[in-house]
Design an enzyme around this catalytic site. Sequence first.
Site, PDB file in Angstrom:
ATOM      1  N   LYS A 126      40.712  43.878  39.250  1.00 19.32           N
ATOM      2  CA  LYS A 126      42.484  43.922  40.206  1.00 19.32           C
ATOM      3  C   LYS A 126      41.909  45.070  41.814  1.00 19.32           C
ATOM      4  CE  LYS A 126      44.280  44.152  36.188  1.00 19.32           C
ATOM      5  NZ  LYS A 126      42.528  44.185  34.858  1.00 19.32           N
ATOM      6  N   LYS A 161      50.640  47.116  34.534  1.00 16.42           N
ATOM      7  CA  LYS A 161      49.589  47.021  33.604  1.00 16.42           C
ATOM      8  C   LYS A 161      48.255  48.152  34.317  1.00 16.42           C
ATOM      9  CE  LYS A 161      48.294  42.429  36.773  1.00 16.42           C
ATOM     10  NZ  LYS A 161      47.910  41.077  36.457  1.00 16.42           N
ATOM     11  N   ARG A 211      41.691  29.550  33.949  1.00 16.47           N
ATOM     12  CA  ARG A 211      41.326  30.439  34.722  1.00 16.47           C
ATOM     13  C   ARG A 211      40.236  29.155  35.160  1.00 16.47           C
ATOM     14  NH1 ARG A 211      38.063  33.996  32.618  1.00 16.47           N
ATOM     15  NH2 ARG A 211      39.826  35.562  32.904  1.00 16.47           N
ATOM     16  N   ARG A 225      45.606  28.877  30.193  1.00 13.96           N
ATOM     17  CA  ARG A 225      46.185  29.939  29.085  1.00 13.96           C
ATOM     18  C   ARG A 225      47.382  29.964  28.776  1.00 13.96           C
ATOM     19  NH1 ARG A 225      41.892  34.492  30.549  1.00 13.96           N
ATOM     20  NH2 ARG A 225      43.642  34.403  32.353  1.00 13.96           N
ATOM     21  N   ARG A 233      51.768  37.463  27.753  1.00 18.59           N
ATOM     22  CA  ARG A 233      49.820  37.110  27.901  1.00 18.59           C
ATOM     23  C   ARG A 233      49.481  35.665  27.715  1.00 18.59           C
ATOM     24  NH1 ARG A 233      48.168  42.585  24.731  1.00 18.59           N
ATOM     25  NH2 ARG A 233      50.085  41.460  23.565  1.00 18.59           N
ATOM     26  N   ASP A 273      41.851  34.434  37.956  1.00 17.79           N
ATOM     27  CA  ASP A 273      43.072  33.855  37.036  1.00 17.79           C
ATOM     28  C   ASP A 273      44.360  33.058  38.198  1.00 17.79           C
ATOM     29  OD1 ASP A 273      41.850  34.863  35.058  1.00 17.79           O
ATOM     30  OD2 ASP A 273      42.639  36.367  34.558  1.00 17.79           O
ATOM     31  N   GLU A 282      43.422  37.983  39.597  1.00 17.99           N
ATOM     32  CA  GLU A 282      42.410  38.490  39.237  1.00 17.99           C
ATOM     33  C   GLU A 282      40.803  37.869  39.533  1.00 17.99           C
ATOM     34  OE1 GLU A 282      41.766  40.196  35.986  1.00 17.99           O
ATOM     35  OE2 GLU A 282      44.024  40.468  35.513  1.00 17.99           O
ATOM     36  N   ASN A 284      36.652  38.288  37.878  1.00 15.02           N
ATOM     37  CA  ASN A 284      36.893  38.326  36.648  1.00 15.02           C
ATOM     38  C   ASN A 284      35.109  38.282  36.695  1.00 15.02           C
ATOM     39  OD1 ASN A 284      38.515  38.770  34.692  1.00 15.02           O
ATOM     40  ND2 ASN A 284      39.653  37.426  35.903  1.00 15.02           N
TER      41      ASN A 284
END
Length: 318
Positions: A126, A161, A211, A225, A233, A273, A282, A284
């Site tokens: 992040k 978050k 994703r 997702r 979420r 994401d 994000e 990752n």
Amino acid sequence: MSLSVAVQMDPLAGINIAGDSSFALMLSAQARGHRLFHYGPEDLNWSDGRLTARAHPVTVQRVAGDHFRFDAPVRLDLGAEVDVILMRQDPPFDLGYITATHLLERIADRTLVVNDPHSVRNAPEKVFVLDYAHFMPPTLITRSLEEARAFLATHGEIVVKPLHGNGGKAIFRVGADGANLSALIEVFNQTWREPHMIQAFLPAVAKGDKRIVLVDGEVAGAINRLPGEGEIRSNLAVGGSAEKTELTDRERAICAELGPELKRRGLLFVGIDVIGGEWLTEINVTSPTGIVAIEKFDGTDVAGMIWDSIEAKVAARR
């Protein structure tokens, strides 16, 4: 080419073999004839210029309840006896994680570490994404309740978050009335020393959070997702479900801009994401997931693509 592969990850006994990306990578490596070792970051030892780990030779199989077999542990010299290290333990991205990257960095000139430990340390999910703020939803990084209230007043609804959280944990939606915002910031400030991420709430999240997996800077596949009932979420780890998807033009533009930099940094396996087909949230790099679901829906062997890239890099070093 047969490789010796050390996998630095969480205990194997507790993983979900149906969807775990690390396990899928291990199965793929084993099928190619590579020899596998398993150890945790707590097993690392440095002495006299050598980085070693108490590691178990391991074999894996997709059988629930009997998915791995350890041989007797060995003292493994990670700089001399191993071709590849997969750094795959889950965050939190804390001092333990960071220390492991410092130790692995000391042998990265001799052993290929995936992802590159120096780059992982300097690209937390992040924070690294802030380099691409023009693709992000409105975002605030702060510990200040006053700043959070002003941001809420501007954007109506927000999401709060942890800056270094993972797996969809501790993500809160705050409505326009700001109920509990002060208590939430108080709890966050007591729990974490670093600032927190606050973003404008995106109603499009109801239709999913995509994703997208990139391998050595190239798109390998994607899943959408969907959040569970009553959830915002969509992470699979907290009850989200996956569905087949295609990339939008905006998502392809995001990947085209990120790809060369990911490759330059040695970030070989990355999951980004994107919400609503346009908002990057994000990048990752620590322990990305999603390759099992991608193979399920598209038939794309992402694990095989990752090993193709790893094998080519090892061959180029020899």
